[in-house]
Design a protein around this motif. Sequence first.
Motif, PDB file in Angstrom:
ATOM      1  N   ARG A   4      -4.935  -3.367  10.214  1.00  0.00           N
ATOM      2  CA  ARG A   4      -3.972  -2.530   9.839  1.00  0.00           C
ATOM      3  C   ARG A   4      -3.283  -1.988  10.954  1.00  0.00           C
ATOM      4  NH1 ARG A   4      -7.429   0.493   5.823  1.00  0.00           N
ATOM      5  NH2 ARG A   4      -8.462  -1.469   5.964  1.00  0.00           N
ATOM      6  N   LYS A  47       0.677  -2.026  11.492  1.00  0.00           N
ATOM      7  CA  LYS A  47       1.541  -0.591  11.651  1.00  0.00           C
ATOM      8  C   LYS A  47       2.251  -0.869  12.608  1.00  0.00           C
ATOM      9  CE  LYS A  47       2.415   3.868  11.512  1.00  0.00           C
ATOM     10  NZ  LYS A  47       3.015   4.480  10.515  1.00  0.00           N
ATOM     11  N   ASP A  70      -2.783  -5.122   0.533  1.00  0.00           N
ATOM     12  CA  ASP A  70      -2.602  -3.601   0.409  1.00  0.00           C
ATOM     13  C   ASP A  70      -2.085  -3.042   1.436  1.00  0.00           C
ATOM     14  OD1 ASP A  70      -4.622  -4.821  -1.202  1.00  0.00           O
ATOM     15  OD2 ASP A  70      -5.545  -2.980  -1.577  1.00  0.00           O
ATOM     16  N   THR A  71      -2.780  -3.131   2.860  1.00  0.00           N
ATOM     17  CA  THR A  71      -2.413  -2.556   3.883  1.00  0.00           C
ATOM     18  C   THR A  71      -1.168  -2.957   4.565  1.00  0.00           C
ATOM     19  OG1 THR A  71      -3.548  -3.882   5.360  1.00  0.00           O
ATOM     20  CG2 THR A  71      -4.826  -1.928   4.463  1.00  0.00           C
ATOM     21  N   ASN A  89       2.004  -0.809   5.053  1.00  0.00           N
ATOM     22  CA  ASN A  89       2.828  -0.348   6.419  1.00  0.00           C
ATOM     23  C   ASN A  89       4.170  -0.952   6.392  1.00  0.00           C
ATOM     24  OD1 ASN A  89       0.672   0.571   8.459  1.00  0.00           O
ATOM     25  ND2 ASN A  89      -0.455  -0.967   7.989  1.00  0.00           N
TER      26      ASN A  89
END
Length: 454
Positions: free
Chosen positions: A100, A104, A124-125, A129
């Motif tokens: 993640r 990011k 999901d991550t 992000n």
Amino acid sequence: MRTTIEPFRIKVVEPIRMTTRSERSELIKQADFNLFGLRSEDVLIDFLTDSGTSAMSAEQWAGIMRGDESYAGSPSFRRFEAAVKNLMPFKHIIPTHQGRAAEKILFSLVGGEGQHIPNNTHFDTTRANIESSGAKAVDLVIDEGLDPDSEHPFKGNLDPKKLEDFIAAHGKNVPLVMITITNNSGGGQPVSLANLREIRAICDRHKLPLFIDACRFAENAFFIKTREAGQEDRSIIDIVRDIFALADGMTMSAKKDALVNMGGWLALNDDELAMNARNVLILTEGFPTYGGLAGRDLEAIAIGLDEIVQEDYLNYRITSTAYLGNALIELGVPIVKPVGGHAVYIDARKLLPNIPPGQYPGQALAIALYEIGGIRGCEIGTVMFGRQPDGSEEMAKMDLVRLAIPRRVYTQSHIDYVIECFDALMQERESIKGVEITWEPPALRHFTARFAMI
Ligand code: F0G
């Protein structure tokens, strides 16, 4: 021989503390019926995730001792970089503390208000992000990928027609195309090489970069070798190189297919984007030759990458996941088909038809599995996705329970025990009760929500 043996011997063991069913009924009650609230010592078989839960090899532990912790110029970085480039020939390899963090950095640079980013299915991550940058994350998996009963061999494929329409609609506001191998949120389903080539051709026509979310790349390559016409005689390494030669960059969680407990990276070819990524990296993770990691972590990743592409390992890995999935099918347990690479996904709504979707059949099944056998799975359904940003409740498309299998951790007798627990569960499934939520936080409720049995 009929039996595929684990291609390793066990040198270090971690004891499992035995518990009784009545103890477990008390323990899960104390955890407010949320499996994230259990102490891991109270779990017999932990299938919560395959992420960061791998057993490292003797070589990897030896590499941990070899790790050079110099702030700059460490040979551990060079070994890490060479191991990544051996499989994924990108120009810039930027280590991060996990997947993640790479997401990011990437989306803080290419995302932002008004941007639209397609994927087969965003994890999901990745979605979070993208959305936190102000951009929109859109899932364009083929229709078969949404049908739990479809036996399509590559249910993770990104739909070329949907992608063309998407690019036509959003034109200049698509900074890149992403594709996740294997498609975790879609059941751990693979993407074919043919599909990757087709998507590459679309990207070329529209001059768009293609990025791969590569967490389970080796499992995906094994599916290509065993399911895609013309690939059966090729080595895994050659298939892996073909996959990444089609892309302009990748994000990686080394906690999956690099066989380590922590780590990740962002890799790309674009010099300017790489320079900007390294600037963000220095602010949030660390100096470019260690990112958010220690030198010893980089060593363990380098060795893990060598081990993960070994065919004996992958054959055991995919065969043992299928062994569990196929045994559950025999018992009449409805699962997402065909069995994915890292996990078996159970269709709880179908298994427990007496529990209405509003009483969270996935959570009810996860609780029952813990009580019956000390098995910890993870609800992926209305508990996870049902709460809307405005606080309202919407039923998820499916109520699944994921049994994610840690790499090189459990033996066949552990899996046989799990199958036996399902046999017991099938006998008593009519008496399994639904649950209600008694407390929940405003976001990401599945981690901390409290439940009560109905
Ligand atoms: N992409 C995919 C496809 C993933 O499955 C994950 C993590 C990530 C990105 C993020 O990586 O955890 O290192 O930051 N999946 C784990 C799971 C958490 O349980 O499926 P990370």
